[in-house]
Write an enzyme that holds these catalytic residues in place. Structure first.
Site, PDB file in Angstrom:
ATOM      1  N   GLU A 145       0.828  -1.215   0.000  1.00  0.00           N
ATOM      2  CA  GLU A 145       0.000   0.000   0.000  1.00  0.00           C
ATOM      3  C   GLU A 145       0.860   1.262   0.000  1.00  0.00           C
ATOM      4  OE1 GLU A 145      -3.104   0.181   2.924  1.00  0.00           O
ATOM      5  OE2 GLU A 145      -4.232  -1.426   1.974  1.00  0.00           O
ATOM      6  N   LYS A 205     -16.051  -0.863   1.685  1.00  0.00           N
ATOM      7  CA  LYS A 205     -15.315  -1.354   0.513  1.00  0.00           C
ATOM      8  C   LYS A 205     -16.353  -2.063  -0.360  1.00  0.00           C
ATOM      9  CE  LYS A 205     -11.014  -2.557   3.002  1.00  0.00           C
ATOM     10  NZ  LYS A 205     -10.351  -3.690   3.718  1.00  0.00           N
TER      11      LYS A 205
HETATM   12  P1  PGA Z   1      -6.947  -5.401   2.174  1.00  0.00           P
HETATM   13  O1  PGA Z   1      -6.424  -4.481   3.334  1.00  0.00           O
HETATM   14  O2  PGA Z   1      -7.328  -4.568   1.010  1.00  0.00           O
HETATM   15  O3  PGA Z   1      -5.754  -6.280   1.911  1.00  0.00           O
HETATM   16  O4  PGA Z   1      -8.110  -6.156   2.726  1.00  0.00           O
HETATM   17  C1  PGA Z   1      -6.995  -3.268   3.670  1.00  0.00           C
HETATM   18  C2  PGA Z   1      -7.518  -3.245   5.061  1.00  0.00           C
HETATM   19  O5  PGA Z   1      -7.483  -4.243   5.816  1.00  0.00           O
HETATM   20  O6  PGA Z   1      -8.011  -2.195   5.478  1.00  0.00           O
HETATM   21 ZN    ZN Z   2      -8.698  -3.055   7.540  1.00  0.00          ZN
END
Ligand code: PGA
Ligand code: ZN
Length: 394
Positions: free
Chosen positions: A191, A321
């Site tokens: 990230e 998400k």
């Molecule tokens: P992920 O991580 O996109 O790998 O799920 C992001 C998060 O846990 O906030």
């Molecule tokens: Zn998270």
């Protein structure tokens, strides 16, 4: 707007994995994929991508061609049609990313790339970006901290100032990391967060000290937060740490120890934001942590209305998400429910992103309080830069 043609193609995400982009009448959309994926999430993409591309290019294109989309609620026509192709509860045939990408491409086509305005032309506030400074857990290598994300939250309503302070914090802390980790060679995780060979406490001590410098230099208060992504530490009975203490020891914590550990971190480092402090089924444990610090559910909720109803007493912030649930309508229902309960809304990227900036539009159009989209790397800055452009209209 009337759909003329729908097309799918395989493209790369920021981790170098194949993912699928959907194009509607020349407008393209592709949202990210997770690495620390929760058990309550729908299937993001079934394994046979060629079969999926075929399905979109032929079956979906034929069945949905000619439908009109003139409002957000019109996406219901699409969702009903998709159910005739994949009636499973977790989208195991078609994948959550396909439907979300299709819906996003439709919104882009219907609004000529002004998705935020199409969602709500009267929005008044911008989401504040939460920055991921240092990373560990499943997003980083074995010598990094166990905590997945060490986060900063600039306390300002000025979006340019917030983006700028996060970027400066990330850039300038590099010299402090070099002093503490002699082997540091500017390694960043998936990230874009720095991933030094330091343990959880060393990172928090460093951030706590460094924020004072940033606050003085840039005259903006900065709060600290963490995402423990605790389901990734949980082995079914205990929480397993590989780099826990000041002496880099392995450590195993019971549920009660974990709750105590998180309470201490909140108190000692004045944390204002803690995401997924416990594994995704422990709603009762989340309740024990709720207090002044924002306790945020990511894997706990998985952008799922049934889950947030169950856990409404346990959190005061929720991660949104859209690909966790595989539907923009369902994601919006979670946003509305959370707002009705006065929870904070955090629209979030995934660790495997694309350069598509549409996440910024969702965060603005849904009037989220915050957006989590990293600080550096083209797939992260694409969203931040779009926020700056959108803000010119407000
Ligand atoms: P992920 O991580 O996109 O790998 O799920 C992001 C998060 O846990 O906030
Ligand atoms: Zn998270």
């Amino acid at each position: 707007m009337k759909i003329k043609g729908i097309k799918a193609r395989k493209i790369l995400n920021s981790k170098g994995e194949l993912t699928i982009e959907i194009e509607v009448d020349g407008f393209r959309a592709s949202i990210g994929n997770g690495t620390s994926v929760g058990k309550f999430e729908v299937v993001a993409l079934p394994p046979d991508l060629d079969k999926l591309v075929e399905l979109v290019n032929h079956k979906l294109n034929k069945e949905l061609g000619g439908l009109s989309i003139n409002s957000f609620d019109d996406l219901d026509k699409i969702e009903r049609a998709i159910k005739t192709i994949d009636a499973s509860s977790n989208f195991k045939e078609i994948g959550g990313n396909i439907l979300v990408n299709l819906e996003l491409a439709l919104l882009k086509a219907a609004s000529e790339n002004n998705v935020w305005k199409f969602l709500d032309p009267k929005v008044k506030k911008m989401p504040i970006p939460i920055g991921n400074i240092v990373g560990g857990g499943k997003h980083s290598g074995a010598n990094c901290p166990d905590i997945q994300e060490f986060l900063i939250i600039p306390k300002t309503k000025d979006i340019f100032e917030a983006v700028f302070v996060n970027a400066k914090f990330h850039e300038l802390i590099k010299d402090d990391i070099i002093k503490r980790d002699k082997n540091f060679n500017f390694g960043r995780n998936i990230e874009g967060a720095w991933c030094p060979n330091l343990n959880n406490y060393e990172v928090l001590d460093m951030l706590n000290k460094f924020r004072e410098r940033i606050e003085k230099e840039f005259k903006v208060k900065v709060s600290l937060g963490i995402d423990l992504a605790a389901s990734g530490l949980w082995n079914g009975r205990k929480y397993q740490y590989r780099n826990y203490s000041r002496f880099r020891q392995k450590r195993v914590l019971s549920r009660e120890d974990q709750i105590g550990f998180v309470k201490k971190l909140i108190a000692n480092y004045d944390l204002k934001y803690v995401e997924d402090p416990l594994q995704e089924e422990d709603i009762e444990g989340f309740k024990e942590l709720k207090g002044d610090c924002m306790i945020v559910g990511d894997d706990l909720i998985a952008t799922n209305l049934d889950r947030i109803r169950l856990a409404q007493e346990a959190i005061n912030g929720v991660i949104i998400k859209p690909n966790q649930i595989g539907s923009l309508l369902k994601a919006k229902a979670v946003v509305d429910f959370a707002k009705s309960k006065k929870m904070k809304i955090i629209v979030s990227h995934r660790s495997g992103e694309t350069e598509d900036n549409v996440l910024a539009h969702l965060a603005v159009g849904w009037e989220a309080d915050y957006i989590k989209t990293g600080i550096v790397g083209g797939e992260r800055t694409s969203k931040l830069n779009e926020l700056l452009r959108i803000s010119e209209n407000l």
